[in-house]
Motif scaffolding. Structure first.
Motif, short mmCIF file in Angstrom:
data_model
loop_
_atom_site.label_atom_id
_atom_site.label_comp_id
_atom_site.label_asym_id
_atom_site.label_seq_id
_atom_site.Cartn_x
_atom_site.Cartn_y
_atom_site.Cartn_z
N ASN A 27 0.84 -1.19 0.00
CA ASN A 27 0.00 0.00 0.00
C ASN A 27 0.88 1.24 0.00
O ASN A 27 1.87 1.30 0.73
CB ASN A 27 -0.90 0.02 1.24
CG ASN A 27 -2.04 -0.96 1.12
OD1 ASN A 27 -3.08 -0.67 0.57
ND2 ASN A 27 -1.83 -2.17 1.63
N ARG A 28 0.51 2.23 -0.81
CA ARG A 28 1.25 3.49 -0.85
C ARG A 28 0.40 4.59 -0.24
O ARG A 28 -0.73 4.83 -0.66
CB ARG A 28 1.63 3.86 -2.28
CG ARG A 28 2.24 5.27 -2.40
CD ARG A 28 2.86 5.49 -3.75
NE ARG A 28 4.03 4.63 -3.92
CZ ARG A 28 4.62 4.38 -5.09
NH1 ARG A 28 4.13 4.91 -6.20
NH2 ARG A 28 5.69 3.60 -5.16
N VAL A 39 0.36 8.60 0.43
CA VAL A 39 0.98 9.83 -0.07
C VAL A 39 0.78 10.94 0.97
O VAL A 39 -0.35 11.27 1.33
CB VAL A 39 0.36 10.26 -1.42
CG1 VAL A 39 1.07 11.51 -1.95
CG2 VAL A 39 0.44 9.12 -2.43
N TYR A 85 6.21 9.52 -0.29
CA TYR A 85 5.49 8.24 -0.26
C TYR A 85 5.89 7.44 0.97
O TYR A 85 7.06 7.39 1.34
CB TYR A 85 5.84 7.40 -1.49
CG TYR A 85 5.42 7.96 -2.82
CD1 TYR A 85 4.34 8.82 -2.94
CD2 TYR A 85 6.13 7.62 -3.97
CE1 TYR A 85 3.96 9.32 -4.18
CE2 TYR A 85 5.75 8.12 -5.22
CZ TYR A 85 4.67 8.97 -5.32
OH TYR A 85 4.30 9.47 -6.53
N ASP A 143 5.48 3.60 1.51
CA ASP A 143 5.08 2.31 0.95
C ASP A 143 5.16 1.26 2.05
O ASP A 143 6.20 1.12 2.70
CB ASP A 143 6.00 1.91 -0.21
CG ASP A 143 5.86 2.83 -1.42
OD1 ASP A 143 4.94 3.67 -1.43
OD2 ASP A 143 6.69 2.70 -2.35
N SER A 173 4.49 -2.82 3.15
CA SER A 173 4.19 -4.22 2.84
C SER A 173 4.13 -4.99 4.15
O SER A 173 4.26 -4.40 5.23
CB SER A 173 5.28 -4.81 1.93
OG SER A 173 6.48 -5.00 2.66
N SER A 178 8.43 -1.08 5.59
CA SER A 178 7.89 0.14 4.97
C SER A 178 9.06 1.00 4.53
O SER A 178 10.18 0.87 5.05
CB SER A 178 6.98 0.90 5.94
OG SER A 178 7.73 1.51 6.98
N GLU A 209 8.74 11.83 -3.46
CA GLU A 209 8.25 11.57 -4.81
C GLU A 209 9.23 12.14 -5.85
O GLU A 209 9.56 11.49 -6.84
CB GLU A 209 6.87 12.22 -4.99
CG GLU A 209 6.25 12.04 -6.37
CD GLU A 209 4.91 12.77 -6.49
OE1 GLU A 209 3.88 12.09 -6.60
OE2 GLU A 209 4.91 14.02 -6.44
N TYR A 254 12.43 10.13 -6.22
CA TYR A 254 12.21 8.93 -7.02
C TYR A 254 12.19 9.29 -8.52
O TYR A 254 12.79 8.60 -9.35
CB TYR A 254 10.90 8.27 -6.61
CG TYR A 254 10.60 6.99 -7.36
CD1 TYR A 254 11.44 5.88 -7.24
CD2 TYR A 254 9.49 6.89 -8.19
CE1 TYR A 254 11.19 4.71 -7.93
CE2 TYR A 254 9.22 5.72 -8.88
CZ TYR A 254 10.08 4.63 -8.75
OH TYR A 254 9.83 3.47 -9.43
N ASN A 263 -4.24 7.27 -0.56
CA ASN A 263 -3.52 5.99 -0.57
C ASN A 263 -4.08 5.09 -1.65
O ASN A 263 -5.23 5.23 -2.05
CB ASN A 263 -3.57 5.33 0.81
CG ASN A 263 -4.95 4.84 1.18
OD1 ASN A 263 -5.34 3.73 0.82
ND2 ASN A 263 -5.70 5.66 1.89
N ILE A 276 -0.12 -0.79 -4.60
CA ILE A 276 0.94 -0.92 -5.60
C ILE A 276 1.40 -2.38 -5.60
O ILE A 276 1.14 -3.12 -4.65
CB ILE A 276 2.14 0.02 -5.29
CG1 ILE A 276 2.68 -0.22 -3.87
CG2 ILE A 276 1.76 1.48 -5.47
CD1 ILE A 276 3.94 0.55 -3.54
N ILE A 300 6.96 -2.71 -3.06
CA ILE A 300 7.74 -1.53 -2.64
C ILE A 300 8.89 -1.34 -3.63
O ILE A 300 9.56 -2.31 -4.02
CB ILE A 300 8.28 -1.71 -1.21
CG1 ILE A 300 7.12 -1.70 -0.21
CG2 ILE A 300 9.29 -0.63 -0.86
CD1 ILE A 300 7.52 -1.84 1.23
#
Length: 279
Positions: free
Chosen positions: A21-22, A24, A45, A47, A49, A53, A58, A61, A193, A196, A199
């Motif tokens: 899950n992302r 923002v 972000y 992220d 799992s 995390s 942003e 990246y 959110n 995705i 990660i």
């Protein structure tokens, strides 16, 4: 057929559980101690799992993706225009990874050419409040903590099943929807959110050096004070900024280039005289 259906269902469930899950966050910062009217805002972000995390900018990246494509195409950084780099400027050059199994938090940041990483050694001792309110669609509860020289107020929700949050924040009974310091210098606000596939793996240009937090702070101060001496002592250097039209200023006097780089680093340090961590 029934067996195939069960297998398909099992694979589907495995795929869903493997997703991340992302979240923002809008990050608002006042990094210049002498000019609190200079407010920087950008997205970051978080992220998450099942295993870990990762919190990162942003723009960082996007910037790394642009550079990676240039290197993979054999063109090098010099082929990236100044305009491209200006469009992805960020005040969040660090990343924070939280390992859920070991309950460890790792901070990574670039100093010169290299990436320095350390394990956070200070606990977050939250004081829970019974105060609740609503932020957006979420019912949230208040908690406060003193961390790294600032007093932070967090609002978390149990509507989202993650004991996590932006930056190094986490450890509350739900996801942090908003967290800000009492001076109003830094604030993280959840905007949206979505799911995705996994990660991301951030590009790490240069060497990665594992150090203690105190050593990272020491090296950071050395770089800010005298970036040229830091580079010459083997502490890592930094590439020249790309020139308009794709050049790297190859015809310039090396001494002049060094002077310009030094001025640029010192100017950046001055603009970041009010860091998120004061101690």
């Amino acid at each position: 057929m029934k067996k195939i259906g069960i297998i398909v269902l099992a694979l589907l469930m495995q795929h869903i559980s493997a997703q991340a899950n992302r979240f923002v966050y809008q990050v608002t910062m006042k990094p210049d101690a002498e000019n609190k009217n200079d407010i920087k805002t950008e997205n970051a972000y978080l992220d998450i799992s099942a295993e870990k995390s990762l919190f990162y900018s942003e723009n960082r990246y996007k910037r790394d993706s642009i550079l990676q494509k240039a290197f993979q195409g054999g063109r090098g950084r010099g082929s990236v225009s100044r305009e491209q780099m200006e469009g992805v400027r960020t005040n969040i050059n660090y990343s924070v990874e939280k390992d859920k199994a070991n309950q460890k938090t790792y901070f990574k940041d670039r100093i010169g050419r290299d990436i320095y990483t350390y394990e956070e050694d200070r606990p977050l001792n939250w004081k829970m409040s019974s105060e609740t309110t609503k932020i957006g669609e979420y019912k949230v509860q208040k908690a406060t903590a003193d961390f790294a020289g600032r007093t932070w107020t967090a609002w978390f929700t149990t509507d989202l099943p993650y004991q996590d949050g932006p930056y190094k924040f986490g450890g509350l009974p739900g996801l942090i929807v908003k967290v800000e310091d009492d001076k109003g210098d830094y604030s993280f606000d959840l905007m949206k959110n979505y799911k995705i596939a996994e990660i991301v793996t951030l590009n790490q240009f240069g060497n990665t050096l594992k150090v203690k937090r105190a050593e990272y702070v020491k090296q950071q101060e050395k770089f800010k004070t005298d970036p040229m001496a830091f580079m010459q002592s083997g502490g890592g250097g930094f590439p020249a900024p790309p020139q308009p039209g794709g050049g790297r200023g190859g015809n310039q006097n090396p001494a002049e280039m060094r002077k310009r780089m030094e001025e640029r680093v010192k100017e950046e340090a001055k603009k970041n005289s009010n860091p998120i961590e004061l101690q």
